[in-house]
Motif scaffolding. Sequence first.
Motif, PDB file in Angstrom:
ATOM      1  N   VAL A 183     -17.737 -11.256 -28.850  1.00 41.01           N
ATOM      2  CA  VAL A 183     -17.570  -9.804 -28.980  1.00 41.01           C
ATOM      3  C   VAL A 183     -18.916  -9.141 -29.272  1.00 41.01           C
ATOM      4  O   VAL A 183     -19.297  -8.158 -28.618  1.00 41.01           O
ATOM      5  CB  VAL A 183     -16.545  -9.459 -30.080  1.00 41.01           C
ATOM      6  N   THR A 184     -19.650  -9.663 -30.234  1.00 37.31           N
ATOM      7  CA  THR A 184     -20.922  -9.034 -30.590  1.00 37.31           C
ATOM      8  C   THR A 184     -21.936  -9.160 -29.457  1.00 37.31           C
ATOM      9  O   THR A 184     -22.711  -8.226 -29.203  1.00 37.31           O
ATOM     10  CB  THR A 184     -21.493  -9.638 -31.884  1.00 37.31           C
ATOM     11  N   ASP A 185     -21.941 -10.287 -28.748  1.00 35.89           N
ATOM     12  CA  ASP A 185     -22.867 -10.449 -27.619  1.00 35.89           C
ATOM     13  C   ASP A 185     -22.544  -9.470 -26.498  1.00 35.89           C
ATOM     14  O   ASP A 185     -23.443  -8.844 -25.927  1.00 35.89           O
ATOM     15  CB  ASP A 185     -22.815 -11.876 -27.077  1.00 35.89           C
ATOM     16  N   TRP A 186     -21.268  -9.331 -26.168  1.00 36.13           N
ATOM     17  CA  TRP A 186     -20.893  -8.388 -25.115  1.00 36.13           C
ATOM     18  C   TRP A 186     -21.284  -6.961 -25.494  1.00 36.13           C
ATOM     19  O   TRP A 186     -21.804  -6.211 -24.655  1.00 36.13           O
ATOM     20  CB  TRP A 186     -19.382  -8.444 -24.860  1.00 36.13           C
ATOM     21  N   LEU A 187     -21.034  -6.582 -26.754  1.00 36.86           N
ATOM     22  CA  LEU A 187     -21.332  -5.212 -27.160  1.00 36.86           C
ATOM     23  C   LEU A 187     -22.831  -4.971 -27.280  1.00 36.86           C
ATOM     24  O   LEU A 187     -23.298  -3.831 -27.128  1.00 36.86           O
ATOM     25  CB  LEU A 187     -20.624  -4.906 -28.484  1.00 36.86           C
ATOM     26  N   ARG A 188     -23.594  -6.019 -27.521  1.00 34.75           N
ATOM     27  CA  ARG A 188     -25.055  -5.891 -27.525  1.00 34.75           C
ATOM     28  C   ARG A 188     -25.596  -5.754 -26.096  1.00 34.75           C
ATOM     29  O   ARG A 188     -26.439  -4.894 -25.813  1.00 34.75           O
ATOM     30  CB  ARG A 188     -25.677  -7.107 -28.193  1.00 34.75           C
ATOM     31  N   ASP A 189     -25.093  -6.592 -25.191  1.00 35.47           N
ATOM     32  CA  ASP A 189     -25.672  -6.664 -23.844  1.00 35.47           C
ATOM     33  C   ASP A 189     -25.097  -5.644 -22.874  1.00 35.47           C
ATOM     34  O   ASP A 189     -25.766  -5.283 -21.892  1.00 35.47           O
ATOM     35  CB  ASP A 189     -25.457  -8.068 -23.265  1.00 35.47           C
ATOM     36  N   ALA A 191     -23.334  -2.590 -23.846  1.00 32.47           N
ATOM     37  CA  ALA A 191     -22.963  -1.301 -24.449  1.00 32.47           C
ATOM     38  C   ALA A 191     -23.270  -0.129 -23.519  1.00 32.47           C
ATOM     39  O   ALA A 191     -22.589   0.909 -23.574  1.00 32.47           O
ATOM     40  CB  ALA A 191     -23.685  -1.114 -25.779  1.00 32.47           C
ATOM     41  N   HIS A 192     -24.266  -0.301 -22.644  1.00 32.98           N
ATOM     42  CA  HIS A 192     -24.634   0.790 -21.730  1.00 32.98           C
ATOM     43  C   HIS A 192     -23.525   1.073 -20.702  1.00 32.98           C
ATOM     44  O   HIS A 192     -23.538   2.131 -20.053  1.00 32.98           O
ATOM     45  CB  HIS A 192     -25.932   0.456 -20.999  1.00 32.98           C
ATOM     46  N   LEU A 193     -22.564   0.163 -20.568  1.00 37.34           N
ATOM     47  CA  LEU A 193     -21.454   0.378 -19.636  1.00 37.34           C
ATOM     48  C   LEU A 193     -20.286   1.129 -20.270  1.00 37.34           C
ATOM     49  O   LEU A 193     -19.369   1.540 -19.565  1.00 37.34           O
ATOM     50  CB  LEU A 193     -20.945  -0.966 -19.108  1.00 37.34           C
TER      51      LEU A 193
END
Length: 245
Positions: A183-189, A191-193
Amino acid sequence: MTDILILTHVDYCPPGHLAAVLEAHQLDYTVVRSDLGELDGYDLDRPHAVAVMGGPMSVNDDLPWIGAEVAALQHIIQRDIPLIGHCLGGQMIARALGAPVHRMPYTEVGWQPLVRRDKASPNPWLTHLPSEFPVYQWHSDTFGLPAGAEWLLSSPWCPNQAFAWGDKVLALQGHPEMTEALVTDWLRDWAHLLDETQASQQGLRQMLVDLPARVAALNRVAEGFYRHWLQLAFGDLRQPACPAA
């Protein structure tokens, strides 16, 4: 004896908590990257259970490996092997069973409430679940229900969240396999989407609130799915110590 095949499509959509569950049961498994052609030549008569993970692509994309994976899943279904799909994996199963997959007018992201649709006759895949519970979502496509499928779950933004086909196939639209790190990796990488003006998307901060507790609850949801999937393949298994998220 414990041949388990896991199909993946990109490095940031790994088996996640599924791998932790299998390792806690001391079950061997093979991870194959379909998008890299690693499914080519794989003996599809070998596995006793198959899981299909997510990915950012669409079943409708013009990619040569998608047709190969759909054909492989049709072979697995014909063998009557326990099969579970997550997000893109669920859409792949739907396509393998002849159902359409289409783009939604919005993207569903975040911790979304799912509602059971099997109340009249409880389905074995859902026996561990209450009537409503949250599952993490991130998708823009959704599947139709194949002929003969049982509609199991819905969310406010995506009516077809899960279906069972026969007694050994489960297709999920959400991501019960998520861990805190994913979850944290997806939201870090990615978030621009995100577009917080879309009502179908939670804001980044909202998705991170009480994350350890949310993921722990999600792990329990996932473990019920995986327990039934493994029991179908191997019979009753000794209850392991709770795997780490």
